[in-house]
Scaffold this motif. Structure first.
Motif, mmCIF file in Angstrom:
data_model
loop_
_atom_site.group_PDB
_atom_site.id
_atom_site.type_symbol
_atom_site.label_atom_id
_atom_site.label_comp_id
_atom_site.label_asym_id
_atom_site.label_seq_id
_atom_site.Cartn_x
_atom_site.Cartn_y
_atom_site.Cartn_z
ATOM 1 N N THR A 232 0.824 -1.217 0.000
ATOM 2 C CA THR A 232 0.000 0.000 0.000
ATOM 3 C C THR A 232 0.851 1.258 0.000
ATOM 4 O O THR A 232 0.617 2.196 -0.762
ATOM 5 C CB THR A 232 -0.935 -0.001 1.219
ATOM 6 O OG1 THR A 232 -1.742 -1.174 1.199
ATOM 7 C CG2 THR A 232 -1.819 1.234 1.204
ATOM 8 N N GLY A 233 1.875 1.283 0.870
ATOM 9 C CA GLY A 233 2.711 2.472 0.970
ATOM 10 C C GLY A 233 1.982 3.619 1.644
ATOM 11 O O GLY A 233 0.800 3.508 1.995
ATOM 12 N N GLY A 234 2.692 4.721 1.827
ATOM 13 C CA GLY A 234 2.085 5.885 2.465
ATOM 14 C C GLY A 234 2.395 5.936 3.950
ATOM 15 O O GLY A 234 2.887 4.969 4.547
ATOM 16 N N PRO A 235 2.104 7.057 4.572
ATOM 17 C CA PRO A 235 2.465 7.265 5.987
ATOM 18 C C PRO A 235 1.760 6.322 6.955
ATOM 19 O O PRO A 235 2.389 5.796 7.880
ATOM 20 C CB PRO A 235 2.074 8.725 6.243
ATOM 21 C CG PRO A 235 1.132 9.085 5.154
ATOM 22 C CD PRO A 235 1.511 8.260 3.979
ATOM 23 N N LEU A 236 0.448 6.109 6.769
ATOM 24 C CA LEU A 236 -0.271 5.235 7.693
ATOM 25 C C LEU A 236 0.254 3.803 7.598
ATOM 26 O O LEU A 236 0.451 3.141 8.628
ATOM 27 C CB LEU A 236 -1.768 5.267 7.390
ATOM 28 C CG LEU A 236 -2.634 4.337 8.256
ATOM 29 C CD1 LEU A 236 -2.487 4.697 9.731
ATOM 30 C CD2 LEU A 236 -4.091 4.387 7.828
ATOM 31 N N ALA A 237 0.474 3.321 6.376
ATOM 32 C CA ALA A 237 0.996 1.964 6.194
ATOM 33 C C ALA A 237 2.368 1.824 6.844
ATOM 34 O O ALA A 237 2.677 0.782 7.440
ATOM 35 C CB ALA A 237 1.084 1.650 4.699
ATOM 36 N N LEU B 166 8.908 9.878 12.222
ATOM 37 C CA LEU B 166 9.559 9.907 10.909
ATOM 38 C C LEU B 166 8.603 10.366 9.810
ATOM 39 O O LEU B 166 9.017 10.995 8.833
ATOM 40 C CB LEU B 166 10.095 8.507 10.567
ATOM 41 C CG LEU B 166 11.255 7.993 11.419
ATOM 42 C CD1 LEU B 166 11.579 6.555 11.053
ATOM 43 C CD2 LEU B 166 12.493 8.865 11.241
ATOM 44 N N VAL B 167 7.326 10.055 9.990
ATOM 45 C CA VAL B 167 6.337 10.323 8.941
ATOM 46 C C VAL B 167 5.845 11.770 8.960
ATOM 47 O O VAL B 167 5.683 12.399 7.900
ATOM 48 C CB VAL B 167 5.140 9.354 9.097
ATOM 49 C CG1 VAL B 167 3.939 9.845 8.315
ATOM 50 C CG2 VAL B 167 5.530 7.962 8.644
ATOM 51 N N ILE B 168 5.610 12.305 10.142
ATOM 52 C CA ILE B 168 4.992 13.637 10.252
ATOM 53 C C ILE B 168 5.794 14.725 9.525
ATOM 54 O O ILE B 168 5.207 15.554 8.815
ATOM 55 C CB ILE B 168 4.762 14.002 11.730
ATOM 56 C CG1 ILE B 168 3.683 13.086 12.314
ATOM 57 C CG2 ILE B 168 4.342 15.455 11.880
ATOM 58 C CD1 ILE B 168 3.456 13.268 13.792
ATOM 59 N N PRO B 169 7.133 14.762 9.655
ATOM 60 C CA PRO B 169 7.867 15.805 8.912
ATOM 61 C C PRO B 169 7.650 15.741 7.399
ATOM 62 O O PRO B 169 7.659 16.776 6.735
ATOM 63 C CB PRO B 169 9.332 15.512 9.280
ATOM 64 C CG PRO B 169 9.258 14.844 10.604
ATOM 65 C CD PRO B 169 8.024 13.993 10.553
ATOM 66 N N SER B 170 7.457 14.535 6.862
ATOM 67 C CA SER B 170 7.225 14.438 5.412
ATOM 68 C C SER B 170 5.866 15.023 5.036
ATOM 69 O O SER B 170 5.693 15.569 3.943
ATOM 70 C CB SER B 170 7.312 12.980 4.960
ATOM 71 O OG SER B 170 6.240 12.222 5.489
#
Length: 209
Positions: free
Chosen positions: A68-73, A100-104
């Motif tokens: 799936t990819g993406g921040p939640l995955a 790690l995800v939030i800054p992106s």
């Protein structure tokens, strides 16, 4: 006044204002499609993982996250990789992944905020420059000036202000929209991560019994 004069009549200060507009449009489009893609990745993901975990197929859930990819995955995969470990360890893995995800998700938002702030200031600077030019014309003519003599300076003053606001207002609206989108996504990820944590912890208790 022709359309070209409306753009170039603000003098050299139109160059940074025009540059701000190009950067703002580019970043607004980039953030719009990136956040839209990130939200699309997350759609239905937790529902599928919840269904897979009912049958204890952890590996399949991890594979689904990878596909799936993406921040939640990314966050859910970090938690799934810690299945069978203490709840505190799973929570720590999920929180670390979130950091790690939030800054992106927030990428380039500070640049948009900066443009929204400096564009009106550039317009104000143009106003000061234009009015200074107008007063210098008055001084050089000993006070005997015509409206045409002052038109150049006053035109610069007004046009830079107008263009500064034209750049700043939509940029500020877009910035606030994206901040709200990111906040909602982070809030949603926190809820779904907590749900995954509860599911994995409950299964651990079941295995322990």
């Amino acid at each position: 006044m022709s359309q070209i004069n409306i753009i170039t009549g603000g003098g050299w200060l139109m160059i940074p204002i025009f540059g701000c507009s190009l950067v703002a449009v580019s970043l607004i489009l980039e953030r719009f499609f990136s956040l839209r893609r990130a939200r699309a990745y997350s759609k239905d993901l937790m529902d599928n993982i919840r269904e897979i975990l009912k049958h204890n197929r952890i590996s399949e859930a991890i594979t689904l996250c990878e596909e799936t990819g993406g921040p939640l995955a990314f966050i859910l995969k970090a938690g799934l990789l810690k299945h069978g470990r203490p709840r505190s360890e799973i929570r720590e893995a999920v929180e670390d992944a979130g950091l790690l995800v939030i800054p992106s998700l927030e990428r380039y938002l500070s640049v948009l905020a900066t443009i929204a702030n400096i564009a009106p200031l550039l317009g104000l600077l143009g106003t000061v420059v234009g009015m200074t030019e107008a007063f210098m014309v008055i001084q050089s003519h000993g006070g005997a000036v015509t409206p045409g003599d002052l038109a150049g300076g006053i035109g610069t003053a007004l046009l830079t202000t107008v263009w500064g606001l034209i750049v700043a207002i939509p940029t500020l609206v877009a910035y606030n929209y994206f901040v709200t989108q990111v906040d909602n996504m982070v809030w949603e990820m926190e809820i779904l991560s907590s749900e995954l944590l509860d599911i994995l912890s409950e299964k651990e208790k079941t295995y322990a019994v």
